[in-house]
Design a protein around this motif. Structure first.
Motif, PDB file in Angstrom:
ATOM      1  N   ASN A 294       0.821  -1.200   0.000  1.00  0.00           N
ATOM      2  CA  ASN A 294       0.000   0.000   0.000  1.00  0.00           C
ATOM      3  C   ASN A 294       0.857   1.253   0.000  1.00  0.00           C
ATOM      4  O   ASN A 294       1.947   1.277   0.587  1.00  0.00           O
ATOM      5  N   ARG A 295       0.352   2.302  -0.641  1.00  0.00           N
ATOM      6  CA  ARG A 295       0.969   3.616  -0.478  1.00  0.00           C
ATOM      7  C   ARG A 295       0.792   4.064   0.982  1.00  0.00           C
ATOM      8  O   ARG A 295      -0.196   3.705   1.626  1.00  0.00           O
ATOM      9  N   PRO A 296       1.722   4.861   1.515  1.00  0.00           N
ATOM     10  CA  PRO A 296       1.626   5.276   2.926  1.00  0.00           C
ATOM     11  C   PRO A 296       0.321   5.991   3.268  1.00  0.00           C
ATOM     12  O   PRO A 296      -0.151   5.913   4.406  1.00  0.00           O
ATOM     13  N   ILE A 297      -0.288   6.666   2.270  1.00  0.00           N
ATOM     14  CA  ILE A 297      -1.507   7.428   2.569  1.00  0.00           C
ATOM     15  C   ILE A 297      -2.743   6.534   2.693  1.00  0.00           C
ATOM     16  O   ILE A 297      -3.792   7.002   3.142  1.00  0.00           O
ATOM     17  N   ILE A 298      -2.621   5.255   2.306  1.00  0.00           N
ATOM     18  CA  ILE A 298      -3.756   4.333   2.384  1.00  0.00           C
ATOM     19  C   ILE A 298      -3.521   3.387   3.552  1.00  0.00           C
ATOM     20  O   ILE A 298      -2.586   2.590   3.540  1.00  0.00           O
ATOM     21  N   PRO A 299      -4.364   3.423   4.577  1.00  0.00           N
ATOM     22  CA  PRO A 299      -4.144   2.545   5.736  1.00  0.00           C
ATOM     23  C   PRO A 299      -4.456   1.095   5.406  1.00  0.00           C
ATOM     24  O   PRO A 299      -5.339   0.801   4.600  1.00  0.00           O
ATOM     25  N   ILE A 300      -3.712   0.189   6.020  1.00  0.00           N
ATOM     26  CA  ILE A 300      -4.033  -1.232   5.909  1.00  0.00           C
ATOM     27  C   ILE A 300      -5.005  -1.583   7.033  1.00  0.00           C
ATOM     28  O   ILE A 300      -5.003  -0.947   8.086  1.00  0.00           O
ATOM     29  N   PRO A 301      -5.872  -2.578   6.832  1.00  0.00           N
ATOM     30  CA  PRO A 301      -6.929  -2.862   7.806  1.00  0.00           C
ATOM     31  C   PRO A 301      -6.491  -3.752   8.963  1.00  0.00           C
ATOM     32  O   PRO A 301      -7.251  -4.585   9.453  1.00  0.00           O
ATOM     33  N   PHE A 302      -5.248  -3.612   9.380  1.00  0.00           N
ATOM     34  CA  PHE A 302      -4.734  -4.324  10.547  1.00  0.00           C
ATOM     35  C   PHE A 302      -3.472  -3.609  11.005  1.00  0.00           C
ATOM     36  O   PHE A 302      -2.898  -2.783  10.274  1.00  0.00           O
ATOM     37  N   ALA A 303      -3.055  -3.897  12.230  1.00  0.00           N
ATOM     38  CA  ALA A 303      -1.841  -3.274  12.751  1.00  0.00           C
ATOM     39  C   ALA A 303      -0.643  -3.672  11.904  1.00  0.00           C
ATOM     40  O   ALA A 303      -0.582  -4.794  11.383  1.00  0.00           O
ATOM     41  N   GLN A 304       0.294  -2.753  11.757  1.00  0.00           N
ATOM     42  CA  GLN A 304       1.477  -3.037  10.952  1.00  0.00           C
ATOM     43  C   GLN A 304       2.207  -4.249  11.516  1.00  0.00           C
ATOM     44  O   GLN A 304       2.605  -4.260  12.682  1.00  0.00           O
ATOM     45  N   PRO A 305       2.385  -5.300  10.715  1.00  0.00           N
ATOM     46  CA  PRO A 305       3.089  -6.490  11.233  1.00  0.00           C
ATOM     47  C   PRO A 305       4.536  -6.168  11.594  1.00  0.00           C
ATOM     48  O   PRO A 305       5.135  -5.222  11.084  1.00  0.00           O
ATOM     49  N   ASP A 306       5.103  -7.005  12.438  1.00  0.00           N
ATOM     50  CA  ASP A 306       6.492  -6.826  12.858  1.00  0.00           C
ATOM     51  C   ASP A 306       7.480  -7.380  11.839  1.00  0.00           C
ATOM     52  O   ASP A 306       8.688  -7.158  11.959  1.00  0.00           O
ATOM     53  N   GLY A 307       6.976  -8.098  10.867  1.00  0.00           N
ATOM     54  CA  GLY A 307       7.841  -8.644   9.828  1.00  0.00           C
ATOM     55  C   GLY A 307       7.020  -9.226   8.707  1.00  0.00           C
ATOM     56  O   GLY A 307       5.823  -9.479   8.858  1.00  0.00           O
ATOM     57  N   ASP A 308       7.647  -9.426   7.568  1.00  0.00           N
ATOM     58  CA  ASP A 308       6.983  -9.940   6.372  1.00  0.00           C
ATOM     59  C   ASP A 308       7.758 -11.168   5.905  1.00  0.00           C
ATOM     60  O   ASP A 308       8.952 -11.087   5.632  1.00  0.00           O
ATOM     61  N   ILE A 309       7.093 -12.311   5.825  1.00  0.00           N
ATOM     62  CA  ILE A 309       7.759 -13.577   5.517  1.00  0.00           C
ATOM     63  C   ILE A 309       7.095 -14.208   4.294  1.00  0.00           C
ATOM     64  O   ILE A 309       5.876 -14.357   4.248  1.00  0.00           O
ATOM     65  N   VAL A 310       7.890 -14.571   3.300  1.00  0.00           N
ATOM     66  CA  VAL A 310       7.395 -15.233   2.098  1.00  0.00           C
ATOM     67  C   VAL A 310       7.632 -16.732   2.220  1.00  0.00           C
ATOM     68  O   VAL A 310       8.731 -17.171   2.575  1.00  0.00           O
ATOM     69  N   LEU A 311       6.599 -17.521   1.906  1.00  0.00           N
ATOM     70  CA  LEU A 311       6.714 -18.975   1.869  1.00  0.00           C
ATOM     71  C   LEU A 311       6.200 -19.466   0.523  1.00  0.00           C
ATOM     72  O   LEU A 311       5.008 -19.340   0.220  1.00  0.00           O
TER      73      LEU A 311
END
Length: 595
Positions: free
Chosen positions: A147-164
Motif C-alpha cells: 500500500n501507499r503510505p496514505i492508504i491505511p491497511i486494515p490491521f496493525a502493521q506487522p512486525d515482519g513480512d515472511i514469504v513462503l
C-alpha cells in the motif's frame, strides 16, 4: 533585457518540469534479472533447477501501488523464455503480460526489458516462467505490492513480512517431465513438497532421508508476522498449517479479506494468501510449518509433505514428534469447499485506493454474456494426449495474437470459442473468446475431472460468487454471493463441481484464461479473452513497446539483438527528458548571451 527575460522564462520552465517530475509515480528498477540453470539438491538428489540471479527460488520483487516496474530479463537458458507476473493487472498493456498469446519468447542469450505499472493494486502474487513447462524447474519468486503510505491497511502493521513458496516437486527437471507428457503419460506421484526451494525437515527418520537442507523461519516471541504463502507447484493442492498457531487470514491476491482464524487452509496450485500469525506460544521447542498433499491416499503420498521449522529466538529445543494433522476428510471435498466459501471480501477496507473495496457493487451489474467452460479428462487427438476446454485443446499460434492484431496478420486465430460444452469431437485449435469492452461476463467453470483445478485470468480480478457440487444450472444463481464474494485472480474448482466468477471487462488487451495446473495447461487447457475498444486510442491501450520482439509471420521485422538497458526500453523517461531539455535550453541561452 532580452537575455534576462529569456533567463526568467528558462527558470519558469525548469521549475514546472521539476514539479511534474516529482509528482510522477516512482520507478522500481530490476536491471539484472538473470534466468539461468544451477545445480541444487532440494530433495537430496542433485538436479538442474532454474534460478534467478543465482537464487532458487528467485528474489522477491517488492514494490508499491502505482510504481512503474522495470525488469530487464536476461535469458541464459538453452531454450526460449517468457516471464509472467501472475496477478499483476497490466492495465492497458497486455504487451507486458509475458505469455505466448501476447509476446514472442526471449531467445537464448537474449535479454528483454519488461516495463509496466502496478496501477491501483496491492497484494501478494508471484512471477514464474510461462512456457515449455519451465515452472516445474523453478524460476519463480514472490511479487509483493505494498500500500501507499496514505492508504491505511486494515490491521496493525506487522512486525515482519515472511514469504513462503510451497509446491510439489519432482527430482526430474522440466525437460524430462515434458517428454513424459509428450509421450502420453501421467507424471505420477511427486517426489516431495518444497518450502522456499528446500526439502522437508527430518521429522520422521523412516520417511525423510538424512542430509536434506530445510527452511527455518526465525521469529521473536510476542511479535506478529505477515506470512505470504504461494502454491507455486505443478498440480497438487496443499494444506498449509503452522503447529499450535492460528492463521488469521487477511488478504488474498490483491483483496483484503474479512479477518478470520483458521487452523489450516487448503491452498491450490497458483493461489496466494496472506496470514497474520502471532508468536504467542511458550517456545518449549521449535514448531512445524507443514504443507501436505490434499485429497490423496496418504499411505501412498506420505512423502509428498513439505516441512519447515518455526524457530523462536528463545526456543528450548528442536521440533519433534508427529506433525500437526491435516483435515480428516481425505477424499471428501465438502470441508474444503465450505472453507473456500468462508473467504469473504472486506467491503469496508480500502485497497489500493482510498475508497472502500465494496464501493464497486458487482452484484448489481447486469451480465452481458455467459460462458460455461467445461474441462474433461485428457483425450487423444491426432495421436497425442491433449486436455480440452469445451472440446477445444488450445494451441498457441506462431505469431502472438496481440501482434497479429497490430499488424493485421490473417488466419492466426478464430473468435469462435463456444459459449458452452461442445458435442463435436475434440479439436486442436486457436479459438479465442470475443470479449466486449466494458462488458460484464459471467463465467461458469465446470470441472469434470478427478483433481481440483485452479483457473487464472490475466489482466483482471474476478469475483468468486459461487461454487457447488454437480452441474451448474440457471437456478444455481440463487446461491450466488452478490455482496462480499472475494475478488481475486484465481478460482479453484472441485472435482464434479462448478465455480461461478464475474468479471468486468474494462481492461483492453488479449488476456490468458488458463488452468494453473501445469500439466493440464501444457496439454491445452487454456484460451484467451480478446477485449478491444471500439475506439483505437492510447487512453484505453498503451502503444506497442519500442523493444517488442517479433516472431512467426513477423520474424522479418526482428532486428539483431541489442542489449537493451532499462531506460532505452522504456522510450520516454521524464527525468532524462528533463535533463536533455535543460541542456538544450542552456545552449540556447548561452547562444543568446553571445549575440
Amino acid at each position: 533585457m532580452a537575455s534576462s527575460s529569456k533567463l526568467h522564462c528558462l527558470v519558469a520552465h525548469i521549475s514546472l518540469l521539476l514539479s511534474l517530475c516529482s509528482a510522477e509515480d516512482p520507478f522500481a528498477y530490476y536491471n539484472n534479472f538473470v534466468v539461468s540453470y544451477i545445480t541444487a539438491s532440494p530433495l537430496g538428489i542433485p538436479q538442474q533447477v532454474i534460478a534467478v540471479n543465482g537464487k532458487f527460488p528467485g528474489p522477491p520483487i517488492n514494490v508499491t501501488t502505482n510504481d512503474n516496474v522495470v525488469v530487464n530479463v536476461k535469458n541464459k537458458l538453452d531454450e526460449d523464455l517468457l516471464m509472467t507476473w501472475a496477478g499483476v493487472y497490466q492495465r492497458k498493456s497486455s504487451w507486458q503480460d509475458g505469455v505466448l498469446g501476447t509476446n514472442c519468447p526471449i531467445p537464448p542469450k537474449w535479454n528483454w526489458t519488461y516495463q509496466f505499472q502496478v496501477k491501483d493494486q496491492i497484494g501478494s502474487f508471484f512471477y514464474f516462467p510461462s512456457t515449455k513447462f519451465q515452472r516445474a524447474s523453478g524460476g519463480f519468486g514472490a511479487f509483493i505490492i505494498n500500500n501507499r503510505p496514505i492508504i491505511p491497511i486494515p490491521f496493525a502493521q506487522p512486525d515482519g513480512d515472511i514469504v513462503l513458496l510451497i509446491g510439489d516437486w519432482y527430482t526430474q527437471n522440466h525437460t524430462a517431465l515434458r517428454k513424459t507428457l509428450d509421450g502420453g503419460n501421467d507424471l505420477g506421484i511427486p517426489d516431495g513438497v518444497l518450502i522456499n526451494g528446500k526439502g522437508p525437515y527430518r521429522y520422521n527418520e523412516t520417511i525423510v532421508p538424512d542430509g536434506i537442507d530445510y527452511e527455518t523461519i526465525n521469529v521473536q516471541p510476542g511479535k506478529t508476522y505477515r506470512l505470504r504463502v504461494h502454491n507455486v507447484g505443478i498440480s497438487t493442492s496443499l494444506n498449509f498449517r503452522v503447529q499450535n498457531h492460528n492463521l488469521l487470514l487477511a488478504e488474498t491476491e490483491g483483496s483484503y479479506t474479512v479477518q478470520q482464524n483458521y487452523t489450516s487452509l487448503d491452498i491450490h496450485v497458483g493461489q496466494s494468501y496472506s496470514f497474520l500469525v502471532a508468536m504467542d506460544q511458550n517456545a518449549s521447542s521449535d514448531y512445524y510449518i507443514v504443507a501436505s498433499a490434499r485429497f490423496e491416499n496418504q499411505t501412498l503420498w506420505q512423502r509428498v509433505t513439505g516441512v519447515a521449522v518455526l524457530h523462536y529466538s528463545n526456543s528450548k529445543g528442536k521440533a519433534s514428534g508427529p506433525l500437526p494433522p491435516p483435515p480428516q476428510d481425505e477424499f471428501d471435498k465438502t470441508f474444503s469447499m465450505n472453507q473456500a466459501r468462508s473467504i469473504r471480501w472486506n467491503v469496508t477496507a480500502s485497497g489500493a485506493r482510498p475508497n472502500p473495496q465494496g464501493s464497486f457493487r458487482y452484484g448489481s451489474i447486469n451480465v452481458t454474456d455467459l460462458y460455461v467452460i467445461e474441462n474433461k479428462s485428457p483425450v487423444t487427438i491426432d495421436g497425442k494426449l491433449r486436455s480440452t476446454l469445451n472440446g477445444i485443446s488450445f494451441v498457441n499460434p506462431s505469431t502472438p495474437i496481440r501482434l497479429a492484431d497490430e499488424y493485421k496478420v490473417k488466419q492466426t486465430y478464430k473468435l469462435d470459442f463456444p459459449h458452452g460444452p461442445s458435442t463435436r469431437a475434440p479439436q486442436v485449435e486457436t479459438s479465442v473468446i470475443n470479449g466486449t469492452y466494458r462488458g460484464f461476463f459471467e463465467i461458469i467453470l465446470q470441472n469434470n475431472e478427478t483433481k481440483v483445478k485452479t483457473y487464472h485470468l490475466d489482466g483482471y480480478a474476478v469475483f468468486v460468487v459461487g461454487m457447488d457440487f454437480g452441474e451448474w444450472t440457471e437456478n444455481s444463481r440463487g446461491t450466488y454471493n452478490k455482496w462480499d464474494g472475494i475478488a481475486r485472480t484465481t478460482a479453484q474448482v472441485y472435482p464434479g463441481a462448478w465455480t461461478a466468477i464475474l468479471v468486468s471487462l474494462d481492461n483492453v488487451g488479449i488476456w490468458n484464461l488458463r488452468t494453473e495446473n501445469l500439466d493440464s495447461w501444457y496439454l491445452g487447457e487454456e484460451t484467451y479473452i480478446r477485449v478491444v475498444s471500439p475506439i483505437y486510442s492510447n487512453t484505453t491501450e498503451l502503444l506497442k513497446p519500442e523493444n517488442a520482439l517479433y516472431c512467426g509471420a513477423l520474424s522479418k521485422l526482428q532486428k539483431p539483438q541489442e542489449i537493451s538497458s532499462a531506460t532505452s526500453a522504456m522510450g520516454y523517461h521524464p527525468i532524462l527528458f528533463f535533463l536533455t531539455l535543460v541542456i538544450i535550453c542552456s545552449s540556447v541561452f548561452i547562444s543568446i548571451e553571445q549575440l
